[in-house]
Design a protein around this motif. Structure first.
Motif, mmCIF file in Angstrom:
data_model
loop_
_atom_site.group_PDB
_atom_site.id
_atom_site.type_symbol
_atom_site.label_atom_id
_atom_site.label_comp_id
_atom_site.label_asym_id
_atom_site.label_seq_id
_atom_site.Cartn_x
_atom_site.Cartn_y
_atom_site.Cartn_z
ATOM 1 N N TYR A 23 0.887 -1.254 0.030
ATOM 2 C CA TYR A 23 0.225 0.021 -0.053
ATOM 3 C C TYR A 23 0.860 1.343 0.238
ATOM 4 N N THR A 24 2.003 0.965 1.005
ATOM 5 C CA THR A 24 2.959 2.458 1.102
ATOM 6 C C THR A 24 3.553 2.745 -0.708
ATOM 7 N N HIS A 25 3.952 1.335 -1.297
ATOM 8 C CA HIS A 25 4.689 1.577 -2.526
ATOM 9 C C HIS A 25 3.696 2.194 -3.477
ATOM 10 N N ARG A 26 2.522 1.738 -3.444
ATOM 11 C CA ARG A 26 1.450 2.315 -4.528
ATOM 12 C C ARG A 26 1.124 3.479 -4.227
ATOM 13 N N GLY A 27 0.968 3.923 -2.905
ATOM 14 C CA GLY A 27 0.669 5.220 -2.573
ATOM 15 C C GLY A 27 1.563 6.330 -3.127
ATOM 16 N N TYR A 28 3.137 5.716 -2.954
ATOM 17 C CA TYR A 28 4.165 6.646 -3.223
ATOM 18 C C TYR A 28 4.062 6.985 -4.917
ATOM 19 N N ILE A 29 3.788 5.892 -5.568
ATOM 20 C CA ILE A 29 3.676 6.020 -6.917
ATOM 21 C C ILE A 29 2.521 7.111 -7.303
ATOM 22 N N LEU A 30 1.548 6.916 -6.776
ATOM 23 C CA LEU A 30 0.257 7.882 -6.792
ATOM 24 C C LEU A 30 0.604 9.397 -6.688
ATOM 25 N N LEU A 31 1.510 9.521 -5.597
ATOM 26 C CA LEU A 31 1.670 10.446 -5.145
ATOM 27 C C LEU A 31 2.883 11.243 -6.213
ATOM 28 N N LYS A 32 3.737 10.381 -6.656
ATOM 29 C CA LYS A 32 4.826 10.947 -7.655
ATOM 30 C C LYS A 32 3.993 11.287 -9.028
ATOM 31 N N ALA A 33 3.031 10.485 -9.400
ATOM 32 C CA ALA A 33 2.080 10.776 -10.478
ATOM 33 C C ALA A 33 1.399 12.182 -10.256
ATOM 34 N N GLY A 34 0.975 12.413 -9.086
ATOM 35 C CA GLY A 34 0.217 13.755 -8.897
ATOM 36 C C GLY A 34 1.228 14.831 -8.969
ATOM 37 N N LYS A 35 2.427 14.953 -8.567
ATOM 38 C CA LYS A 35 3.311 15.685 -8.555
ATOM 39 C C LYS A 35 3.869 16.088 -9.989
ATOM 40 N N ILE A 36 3.892 15.046 -10.950
ATOM 41 C CA ILE A 36 3.972 15.204 -12.353
ATOM 42 C C ILE A 36 2.747 15.892 -13.013
ATOM 43 N N ARG A 37 1.594 15.610 -12.579
ATOM 44 C CA ARG A 37 0.507 16.307 -13.012
ATOM 45 C C ARG A 37 0.591 17.757 -12.629
ATOM 46 N N LYS A 38 0.861 17.978 -11.483
ATOM 47 C CA LYS A 38 1.193 19.440 -11.200
ATOM 48 C C LYS A 38 2.250 20.166 -12.095
ATOM 49 N N GLU A 39 3.305 19.403 -12.391
ATOM 50 C CA GLU A 39 4.386 20.139 -13.182
ATOM 51 C C GLU A 39 3.761 20.343 -14.626
ATOM 52 N N GLU A 40 2.987 19.337 -14.855
ATOM 53 C CA GLU A 40 2.255 19.518 -16.362
ATOM 54 C C GLU A 40 1.237 20.799 -16.253
ATOM 55 N N GLU A 41 0.574 20.999 -15.399
ATOM 56 C CA GLU A 41 -0.339 22.006 -15.231
ATOM 57 C C GLU A 41 0.510 23.216 -15.127
ATOM 58 N N GLU A 42 1.345 23.380 -14.499
ATOM 59 C CA GLU A 42 2.414 24.645 -14.300
ATOM 60 C C GLU A 42 3.023 24.845 -15.582
ATOM 61 N N GLY A 43 3.454 23.935 -16.319
ATOM 62 C CA GLY A 43 4.152 24.060 -17.674
ATOM 63 C C GLY A 43 3.284 24.301 -18.998
ATOM 64 N N GLU A 44 1.911 24.281 -18.614
ATOM 65 C CA GLU A 44 1.042 24.347 -19.902
ATOM 66 C C GLU A 44 1.086 25.617 -20.613
ATOM 67 N N GLY A 45 1.426 25.702 -21.837
ATOM 68 C CA GLY A 45 1.569 26.675 -22.543
ATOM 69 C C GLY A 45 2.883 27.357 -22.969
ATOM 70 N N ASN A 46 3.964 26.748 -22.033
ATOM 71 C CA ASN A 46 5.168 26.925 -22.109
ATOM 72 C C ASN A 46 6.270 26.654 -23.194
ATOM 73 N N GLU A 47 5.509 25.253 -23.314
ATOM 74 C CA GLU A 47 6.603 24.366 -24.256
ATOM 75 C C GLU A 47 5.429 23.360 -25.069
ATOM 76 N N GLU A 48 6.115 22.781 -26.052
ATOM 77 C CA GLU A 48 5.331 21.682 -26.753
ATOM 78 C C GLU A 48 4.905 20.777 -25.791
ATOM 79 N N LYS A 49 3.677 20.083 -25.949
ATOM 80 C CA LYS A 49 3.269 19.197 -25.238
ATOM 81 C C LYS A 49 4.000 17.904 -25.428
ATOM 82 N N LYS A 50 4.273 17.230 -24.410
ATOM 83 C CA LYS A 50 5.060 15.890 -24.645
ATOM 84 C C LYS A 50 4.267 14.718 -24.244
ATOM 85 N N PRO A 51 4.599 13.551 -24.940
ATOM 86 C CA PRO A 51 3.637 12.422 -24.675
ATOM 87 C C PRO A 51 3.754 12.009 -23.399
#
Length: 311
Positions: free
Chosen positions: A217-245
Motif C-alpha cells: 500500500y505504501t509503495h502504491r501510494g508513493y507512485i500515486l503521489l509521484k504521479a500527482g506531482k508530475i500532473r502538477k508540473e504539467e499544469e504549471e508548464g502548460e503553454g510554455n512548451e510543446e506538449k510531450k507524450p
C-alpha cells in the motif's frame, strides 16, 4: 508457517523531498513492495465510494496463529518451502546485481545488469504461472520491474537525474510501468482478508499479511503521489512548451487531476497505516484532501483575523 520472501531493495541516495524520502525509506527498510488486478482498471478502490469511507476503519488485528497467506491454496509446508526456496534464489540474484550496480561498482556493465533483471522477471513470471495465488511473487516482480526501469534510465539517459523513479513515467516504459502497478494491486488483492461488509476492523491478518499489505500500500501510494506531482508540473508548464507524450502506468493516463491522484494516494497511505506502517499514517493525514481543506479554511480565517487586527 514460513514467512514471505521479498526483495530487500538497496538504499539509493535520491534527491527527494522529505515526504518521498520517508516513503522510500519505509519501503526499502521493510523490503516488500504493491493496482487493480486488471492492468487497465482506472479505479483501484471499487469498494470505496469516498475518502471518508476508506478512512473509516481501525487498525488491523494481527494473529500469529494464522497461516502466512490464508487465501493461498498451498497448504503443505514442504510445497510452500520449495516455492520459497526457488523464489529466494531469484531474489538473491536481483539483490546481488542491484547492490553491485549501486554501491561497490557504480561503473559496472548496465547491459549485464539489465539482462539479469529481465531473466529474474521471467523466472518470477514462471513461478506466478505455477502458483498464481501466492502474493509475494507479484510484489517481488513489481520490485524487479522498478529496479529494471531505474537501471534502463541510467543506461539510456544523457542527463544526471538522481531521482531514478522518474523512469516509471517515461513513455518508453509504459508497458513495464503498467505491469508494475498491476502486480502491486494483485499482491494487495491476494493478501487482503475477505471482505466482511462495511466493518473490516474485526478481521484478523497474519504477520506476513500485515507486512506485505503495509508495504505494498505504501509503495502504491508513493507512485500515486509521484504521479500527482508530475500532473502538477504539467499544469504549471502548460503553454510554455510543446506538449510531450505522457508516460506512466496506463491505469493513470486518464486521470488528469492532481487532487484525484493525491486522494487515491491518501487512501493507500491510510491502509498502510492500518497494517502498521507509521510513515503511511503520517502521509495519509498530509495528503488527505479534507485535512487540506480544513487547513486552508483555518489559514484563511487567521489571515482575515490578522488583517482586521492590523486595520
Amino acid at each position: 508457517m514460513a514467512s514471505a520472501t521479498t526483495i530487500n531493495t538497496p538504499r539509493i541516495n535520491l534527491n527527494l523531498s522529505s515526504n518521498d524520502a520517508a516513503v522510500l525509506q519505509a519501503l526499502f527498510d521493510n523490503g516488500e513492495g504493491s493496482f487493480s488486478s486488471s492492468a487497465h482498471d482506472v479505479n483501484p478502490y471499487p469498494n470505496s465510494s469516498s475518502t471518508v469511507a476508506a478512512h473509516s476503519g481501525q487498525n488491523a488485528r494481527i494473529d500469529a496463529s494464522l497461516p502466512s497467506f490464508p487465501q493461498c491454496s498451498i497448504r503443505e509446508e514442504t510445497a510452500l518451502q520449495s516455492l520459497k526456496d526457488r523464489e529466494l534464489a531469484i531474489v538473491r540474484q536481483i539483490q546481488s546485481h542491484a547492490h553491485t550496480r549501486t554501491s561497490s561498482n557504480p561503473h559496472c556493465d548496465e547491459e549485464a545488469v539489465s539482462h539479469v533483471l529481465r531473466q529474474a522477471i521471467d523466472d518470477l513470471s514462471s513461478l506466478i504461472t505455477e502458483r498464481p495465488d501466492y502474493p509475494p511473487l507479484y510484489a517481488n516482480r513489481a520490485q524487479a520491474l522498478r529496479i529494471l526501469m531505474q537501471s534502463s534510465s541510467t543506461l539510456s539517459s544523457s542527463t544526471k537525474n538522481s531521482d531514478k523513479d522518474i523512469a516509471i513515467f517515461y513513455p518508453e516504459n509504459i508497458n513495464m510501468a503498467t505491469q508494475l502497478l498491476s502486480d502491486l494491486s494483485k499482491a494487495i488483492a491476494l493478501a487482503s482478508p475477505p471482505s466482511t461488509g462495511d466493518n473490516t476492523s474485526n478481521t484478523s491478518v497474519s504477520p506476513a499479511q500485515a507486512r506485505l499489505l503495509s508495504n505494498t500500500y505504501t509503495h502504491r501510494g508513493y507512485i500515486l503521489l509521484k504521479a500527482g506531482k508530475i500532473r502538477k508540473e504539467e499544469e504549471e508548464g502548460e503553454g510554455n512548451e510543446e506538449k510531450k507524450p505522457r508516460g506512466g502506468p496506463e491505469q493513470l493516463l486518464r486521470i488528469t487531476s492532481r487532487d484525484e491522484l493525491e486522494e487515491m494516494a491518501s487512501q493507500d497511505f491510510f491502509q498502510a497505516g492500518r497494517y502498521g506502517n507509521e510513515v503511511g499514517k503520517q502521509l495519509s493525514v498530509q495528503t488527505n484532501p479534507y485535512a487540506k481543506m480544513c487547513g486552508a479554511i483555518v489559514k484563511e480565517a487567521l489571515k482575515k483575523e490578522i488583517e482586521e487586527f492590523q486595520s
